[in-house]
Design an enzyme around this catalytic site. Sequence first.
Site, PDB file in Angstrom:
ATOM      1  N   GLU A  38       0.897  -1.088   0.159  1.00 55.94           N
ATOM      2  CA  GLU A  38      -0.241   0.804  -0.164  1.00 55.94           C
ATOM      3  C   GLU A  38       1.002   1.542  -0.064  1.00 55.94           C
ATOM      4  OE1 GLU A  38      -0.292  -2.403   2.363  1.00 55.94           O
ATOM      5  OE2 GLU A  38      -2.438  -3.113   1.526  1.00 55.94           O
ATOM      6  N   HIS A  61     -14.090  -1.081   3.273  1.00 52.50           N
ATOM      7  CA  HIS A  61     -15.040  -2.251   4.340  1.00 52.50           C
ATOM      8  C   HIS A  61     -14.517  -1.532   5.977  1.00 52.50           C
ATOM      9  CE1 HIS A  61     -15.198  -4.791   1.523  1.00 52.50           C
ATOM     10  NE2 HIS A  61     -14.144  -5.619   2.705  1.00 52.50           N
TER      11      HIS A  61
END
Lengths: 286, 319
Positions: free
Chosen positions: B62, B113
């Site tokens: 990421e 999420h």
Amino acid sequence: MTDISKLKDIASQVRRDIVRQVYYATCGHPGGSLGCTDFLTALYFGIMEHDPAFNMEGKGEDVFFLSNGHISPLFYSVLARAGYFDIKELATFRKLDSRLQGHPATHEGLPGVRVASGSLGQGVSVAIGVALAKKMDGDNKNVFVLTGDGELQEGQIWEALMFAAHHKVDNLIATVDWNGQQIDGATKDVMSLGDLPAKWEAFGWEVLYMNGNDMQEVVDTLKEAKRRCGNGKPIAIMMKTEMGYGVDFMMGSHKWHGVAPNAEQTEVALAQLSETLGDYPYPYEQ
Amino acid sequence: MLENIVSTGKKSTREGFGAGLHVVGQQNPNVVALCADLVGSLKMQAFINEFPDRFYQVGIAEANMMGIAAGLATAGKIPFTGTFANFSTGRVYDQIRQSIAYSHKNVKICASHAGLSLGEDGATHQILEDIGMMKMLPGFTVINPCDYNQTKLATIAIAEHQGPVYLRFGRPGWPIFTPEDYKFEIGKAYQLREGSDVSIFATGHLVWFAVEAAKTLAAEGISCELINIHTIKPLDEEAVLDSVSKTACAVTAEEHQMHGGLGDSIAQLLARKMPTPIEYVAVNDSFGESGTPAELLNKYGLGIANIVSAVKTALERKK
């Protein structure tokens, strides 16, 4: 033919600029700046096709990113000497209301800087982003990025190396300032980098070597790196440099990583570096 | 009318993102997408199928994804990054801070999420601090839409907006109750219903709970003004102050920590401009745990009943 003696003259002035910026600011990072001076001088004055009128997107130009942002005095001097902004502005380095922040930033709109750096390990990723955009746009120019060697201790670097090989980012040339020093000491003592070239090769990069303090070798190697672009692999240059190169008492030690010389030391240092292009005036005047 | 706010079906907000991403892909050739090994979860497949050359799989990396996005934006692209909210923020906060926020890069960080409602995966993934982290970054826009339609419209809107954006959405199927074709405006609060006794400012999934709570309260004769704050930053200060000047008390509702969330933004505004009793429906300095979304929202005080009781407390306090 690139004029090596002319590049050496520019590099001498850039080194003077570095010493003077850090002296007048009473802080900054002279060691790595001096070590990488030949490299960045060669890049901006002999290798890259770039426009000092400065366009952020850099379309149709070679683009450079400085990942080890603490060597900002070098970056600023080269940008100013290349015409990105007035050399007078070097006198504002690290001072209030300056565009020349301690570490490079875009926030104040300094021409030539495309992303902030200083928090280490991020520049290769950013360079990849621009390299991908160039490929999408059919722009055949290249993207250069410089990282420190201590900086390679950051995990993000290795994420970026994996990506660049996987996605065949072969318009990217990363150079490692392999001076073996970091703030707390030698890299081998602080956190060993192991067999650095083998690691880059294992990550899928084509690896070249050069003595970063030999102008002829720097120019030749950068040209070779450019020639090898487009062959499906990103290119890395392991650049051996000496921290503090050009100022005898600063050389070969991590002690001058982030310390400014005093007046007497500055005088000694400047005596070793010829004033080839004219010093910028200090203090700053509009 | 409150009775007119009804669910027309259920879909997840992440599906709204996927649909919106597909639309902006068609609208703007500069839009590119990146994903850190969660293409299915982020519903990015439609974009990838149509624009394979404008999509980059980054793998489980990421930090690198945020840096690459910054580079793509530097070169004039409009990158949309996709991963879970936890990995979109806390994991990569410094990368976002330096390479994107401080560097003024036009990156759209799209985060699925978020919150407790991801359910069974548990607290490692249930980030409840992301709104706070992202709204603190100078120049960042923070958006938390409430249903499928609004998430789709928000995704389309952020592509047109110049500047870094954090778009927060979630995993579970959730009632769809906003129109599918209204003009979504970043920074413009969405009033669901006018009321006179209390202002309820809700964001994300909890907007629907606020609607349900308002129905319950209406039966008891309490009139709630319902305002959907989809854009937490910049906050629609005028909408908040207009509403509170009428109702004189407020309840905030969000799937986030009490510290640093929507409630704090509203409380800060009211403290400066219009001191008002305010009650928070938010997680009180706690991590989540495994469970179904409904069980978790209930256990951590984010249920419809919690909003009803917060409204009653707020009304008591304004007496």
